[in-house]
Design a protein around this motif. Sequence first.
Motif, PDB file in Angstrom:
ATOM      1  N   GLU A  48       0.837  -1.208   0.000  1.00  0.00           N
ATOM      2  CA  GLU A  48       0.000   0.000   0.000  1.00  0.00           C
ATOM      3  C   GLU A  48       0.872   1.257   0.000  1.00  0.00           C
ATOM      4  OE1 GLU A  48      -3.918  -1.569   2.475  1.00  0.00           O
ATOM      5  OE2 GLU A  48      -2.181  -0.825   3.569  1.00  0.00           O
ATOM      6  N   LYS A  49       1.927   1.220   0.804  1.00  0.00           N
ATOM      7  CA  LYS A  49       2.828   2.373   0.867  1.00  0.00           C
ATOM      8  C   LYS A  49       3.504   2.611  -0.474  1.00  0.00           C
ATOM      9  CE  LYS A  49       4.935   3.504   4.546  1.00  0.00           C
ATOM     10  NZ  LYS A  49       5.598   4.289   5.555  1.00  0.00           N
ATOM     11  N   ALA A  50       3.985   1.552  -1.101  1.00  0.00           N
ATOM     12  CA  ALA A  50       4.648   1.676  -2.405  1.00  0.00           C
ATOM     13  C   ALA A  50       3.685   2.243  -3.439  1.00  0.00           C
ATOM     14  CB  ALA A  50       5.182   0.317  -2.856  1.00  0.00           C
ATOM     15  N   ALA A  51       2.436   1.797  -3.408  1.00  0.00           N
ATOM     16  CA  ALA A  51       1.433   2.311  -4.348  1.00  0.00           C
ATOM     17  C   ALA A  51       1.153   3.784  -4.083  1.00  0.00           C
ATOM     18  CB  ALA A  51       0.144   1.492  -4.244  1.00  0.00           C
ATOM     19  N   GLY A  52       1.052   4.153  -2.810  1.00  0.00           N
ATOM     20  CA  GLY A  52       0.808   5.552  -2.447  1.00  0.00           C
ATOM     21  C   GLY A  52       1.955   6.454  -2.865  1.00  0.00           C
ATOM     22  N   VAL A  53       3.188   5.994  -2.648  1.00  0.00           N
ATOM     23  CA  VAL A  53       4.360   6.772  -3.035  1.00  0.00           C
ATOM     24  C   VAL A  53       4.442   6.891  -4.551  1.00  0.00           C
ATOM     25  CG1 VAL A  53       6.895   6.805  -3.034  1.00  0.00           C
ATOM     26  CG2 VAL A  53       5.657   6.276  -0.925  1.00  0.00           C
ATOM     27  N   ALA A  54       4.151   5.794  -5.257  1.00  0.00           N
ATOM     28  CA  ALA A  54       4.183   5.825  -6.722  1.00  0.00           C
ATOM     29  C   ALA A  54       3.157   6.829  -7.263  1.00  0.00           C
ATOM     30  CB  ALA A  54       3.930   4.432  -7.291  1.00  0.00           C
ATOM     31  N   GLU A  55       1.980   6.832  -6.680  1.00  0.00           N
ATOM     32  CA  GLU A  55       0.927   7.775  -7.108  1.00  0.00           C
ATOM     33  C   GLU A  55       1.346   9.211  -6.808  1.00  0.00           C
ATOM     34  OE1 GLU A  55      -2.504   8.984  -8.922  1.00  0.00           O
ATOM     35  OE2 GLU A  55      -1.744   6.935  -8.828  1.00  0.00           O
ATOM     36  N   ALA A  56       1.916   9.429  -5.627  1.00  0.00           N
ATOM     37  CA  ALA A  56       2.376  10.781  -5.265  1.00  0.00           C
ATOM     38  C   ALA A  56       3.475  11.241  -6.213  1.00  0.00           C
ATOM     39  CB  ALA A  56       2.862  10.801  -3.816  1.00  0.00           C
ATOM     40  N   ARG A  57       4.393  10.324  -6.566  1.00  0.00           N
ATOM     41  CA  ARG A  57       5.466  10.679  -7.505  1.00  0.00           C
ATOM     42  C   ARG A  57       4.922  11.022  -8.880  1.00  0.00           C
ATOM     43  NH1 ARG A  57       9.627   6.239  -5.381  1.00  0.00           N
ATOM     44  NH2 ARG A  57      10.728   7.565  -3.910  1.00  0.00           N
ATOM     45  N   LYS A  58       3.933  10.261  -9.325  1.00  0.00           N
ATOM     46  CA  LYS A  58       3.320  10.507 -10.636  1.00  0.00           C
ATOM     47  C   LYS A  58       2.666  11.890 -10.657  1.00  0.00           C
ATOM     48  CE  LYS A  58      -0.244   8.750 -13.712  1.00  0.00           C
ATOM     49  NZ  LYS A  58      -1.397   7.861 -13.811  1.00  0.00           N
ATOM     50  N   ASP A  59       1.871  12.178  -9.615  1.00  0.00           N
ATOM     51  CA  ASP A  59       1.225  13.490  -9.523  1.00  0.00           C
ATOM     52  C   ASP A  59       2.259  14.603  -9.435  1.00  0.00           C
ATOM     53  OD1 ASP A  59      -1.214  12.176  -9.553  1.00  0.00           O
ATOM     54  OD2 ASP A  59      -1.555  12.365  -7.383  1.00  0.00           O
ATOM     55  N   ALA A  60       3.313  14.364  -8.642  1.00  0.00           N
ATOM     56  CA  ALA A  60       4.371  15.362  -8.474  1.00  0.00           C
ATOM     57  C   ALA A  60       5.058  15.649  -9.796  1.00  0.00           C
ATOM     58  CB  ALA A  60       5.381  14.892  -7.428  1.00  0.00           C
ATOM     59  N   ALA A  61       5.355  14.595 -10.548  1.00  0.00           N
ATOM     60  CA  ALA A  61       6.020  14.779 -11.840  1.00  0.00           C
ATOM     61  C   ALA A  61       5.168  15.628 -12.776  1.00  0.00           C
ATOM     62  CB  ALA A  61       6.335  13.425 -12.473  1.00  0.00           C
ATOM     63  N   ALA A  62       3.857  15.382 -12.786  1.00  0.00           N
ATOM     64  CA  ALA A  62       2.961  16.155 -13.651  1.00  0.00           C
ATOM     65  C   ALA A  62       2.945  17.630 -13.241  1.00  0.00           C
ATOM     66  CB  ALA A  62       1.546  15.567 -13.598  1.00  0.00           C
ATOM     67  N   GLU A  63       2.863  17.897 -11.942  1.00  0.00           N
ATOM     68  CA  GLU A  63       2.841  19.280 -11.452  1.00  0.00           C
ATOM     69  C   GLU A  63       4.163  19.991 -11.738  1.00  0.00           C
ATOM     70  OE1 GLU A  63       0.241  21.010 -10.182  1.00  0.00           O
ATOM     71  OE2 GLU A  63      -1.016  19.263 -10.513  1.00  0.00           O
ATOM     72  N   LYS A  64       5.260  19.296 -11.494  1.00  0.00           N
ATOM     73  CA  LYS A  64       6.583  19.881 -11.742  1.00  0.00           C
ATOM     74  C   LYS A  64       6.769  20.183 -13.227  1.00  0.00           C
ATOM     75  CE  LYS A  64       8.853  17.138  -8.171  1.00  0.00           C
ATOM     76  NZ  LYS A  64       9.938  16.169  -7.946  1.00  0.00           N
ATOM     77  N   ASN A  65       6.367  19.235 -14.088  1.00  0.00           N
ATOM     78  CA  ASN A  65       6.508  19.452 -15.527  1.00  0.00           C
ATOM     79  C   ASN A  65       5.691  20.647 -15.995  1.00  0.00           C
ATOM     80  OD1 ASN A  65       8.373  17.492 -16.203  1.00  0.00           O
ATOM     81  ND2 ASN A  65       6.840  15.920 -16.576  1.00  0.00           N
ATOM     82  N   GLU A  66       4.494  20.787 -15.452  1.00  0.00           N
ATOM     83  CA  GLU A  66       3.658  21.932 -15.842  1.00  0.00           C
ATOM     84  C   GLU A  66       4.304  23.249 -15.422  1.00  0.00           C
ATOM     85  OE1 GLU A  66      -0.832  23.774 -15.219  1.00  0.00           O
ATOM     86  OE2 GLU A  66      -0.428  21.731 -14.535  1.00  0.00           O
ATOM     87  N   ALA A  67       4.795  23.308 -14.192  1.00  0.00           N
ATOM     88  CA  ALA A  67       5.436  24.536 -13.706  1.00  0.00           C
ATOM     89  C   ALA A  67       6.711  24.844 -14.493  1.00  0.00           C
ATOM     90  CB  ALA A  67       5.746  24.408 -12.213  1.00  0.00           C
ATOM     91  N   ASN A  68       7.496  23.819 -14.771  1.00  0.00           N
ATOM     92  CA  ASN A  68       8.728  24.031 -15.539  1.00  0.00           C
ATOM     93  C   ASN A  68       8.430  24.419 -16.986  1.00  0.00           C
ATOM     94  OD1 ASN A  68      10.786  23.606 -13.572  1.00  0.00           O
ATOM     95  ND2 ASN A  68      10.352  21.420 -13.630  1.00  0.00           N
ATOM     96  N   TYR A  69       7.356  23.880 -17.529  1.00  0.00           N
ATOM     97  CA  TYR A  69       6.943  24.265 -18.884  1.00  0.00           C
ATOM     98  C   TYR A  69       6.579  25.753 -18.919  1.00  0.00           C
ATOM     99  CZ  TYR A  69       3.894  25.104 -22.840  1.00  0.00           C
ATOM    100  OH  TYR A  69       3.311  25.657 -23.947  1.00  0.00           O
ATOM    101  N   LYS A  70       5.824  26.207 -17.923  1.00  0.00           N
ATOM    102  CA  LYS A  70       5.432  27.621 -17.884  1.00  0.00           C
ATOM    103  C   LYS A  70       6.663  28.523 -17.821  1.00  0.00           C
ATOM    104  CE  LYS A  70       0.861  26.951 -15.888  1.00  0.00           C
ATOM    105  NZ  LYS A  70       0.001  27.103 -14.709  1.00  0.00           N
ATOM    106  N   ALA A  71       7.676  28.110 -17.065  1.00  0.00           N
ATOM    107  CA  ALA A  71       8.905  28.897 -16.981  1.00  0.00           C
ATOM    108  C   ALA A  71       9.647  28.881 -18.318  1.00  0.00           C
ATOM    109  CB  ALA A  71       9.805  28.358 -15.866  1.00  0.00           C
ATOM    110  N   ALA A  72       9.712  27.711 -18.943  1.00  0.00           N
ATOM    111  CA  ALA A  72      10.389  27.605 -20.243  1.00  0.00           C
ATOM    112  C   ALA A  72       9.650  28.419 -21.302  1.00  0.00           C
ATOM    113  CB  ALA A  72      10.485  26.141 -20.660  1.00  0.00           C
ATOM    114  N   LYS A  73       8.329  28.356 -21.266  1.00  0.00           N
ATOM    115  CA  LYS A  73       7.509  29.099 -22.236  1.00  0.00           C
ATOM    116  C   LYS A  73       7.723  30.605 -22.067  1.00  0.00           C
ATOM    117  CE  LYS A  73       2.815  29.554 -23.902  1.00  0.00           C
ATOM    118  NZ  LYS A  73       1.685  30.196 -23.281  1.00  0.00           N
ATOM    119  N   GLU A  74       7.866  31.026 -20.816  1.00  0.00           N
ATOM    120  CA  GLU A  74       8.107  32.454 -20.557  1.00  0.00           C
ATOM    121  C   GLU A  74       9.422  32.897 -21.178  1.00  0.00           C
ATOM    122  OE1 GLU A  74       6.761  35.883 -19.778  1.00  0.00           O
ATOM    123  OE2 GLU A  74       5.619  34.289 -18.804  1.00  0.00           O
TER     124      GLU A  74
END
Length: 198
Positions: free
Chosen positions: A148-174
Amino acid sequence: MHFKTNLLSRNLIALSAATLLATSAMAMGQPEYKAAKDQIAADYKVNKQKCDALSGNAKDICQKEAKGTENVAKADLEAQYKPSDKTAYKAREARADADYAIAKEKCDDLSGNAKDVCVKDAKAAQVTAKENAKVAKAAAKPGETATEKAAGVAEARKDAAAEKNEANYKAAKERCDALAGDLKSKCVDDAKRQFGQS
């Protein structure tokens, strides 16, 4: 001037961390907690007064550093007094917010696209820190099986990667806004590919 405020900020944060680490070796009772809280308030007052000697944006940066140091120290104190994954997360979040406020204030020394890029970079750093805190919180969550912990961490990492990519994209686009025509279009397309945006 920035060097002095950066040095002041680093020294204040290091002092706060050292104070909290020194008291963390033993269990913290209510009297120690109150004393530490009073010390944080006193330190903030002194640090804020030091900003009065400055002017303009240097003063604004100094004030953000003083407030950020206070907020981080308070959150760290709570995490020490009432240890839990929730208070540890709030401490990481306070650090991310303080760093963002200071970085954003430093952007005021710039103008035009350089300022816009600076703000987006500061935001991307804040998002990254907060998402990393969410992953750490998922990893520290008690009472789960290893699966359960591994699944929770994997899900958190997936969500984190998406959020980080979006924020970094906005900076790159700027950054691309400094370009024109085909160069700008290619820059935006490259940023989309790099950060997985559609």
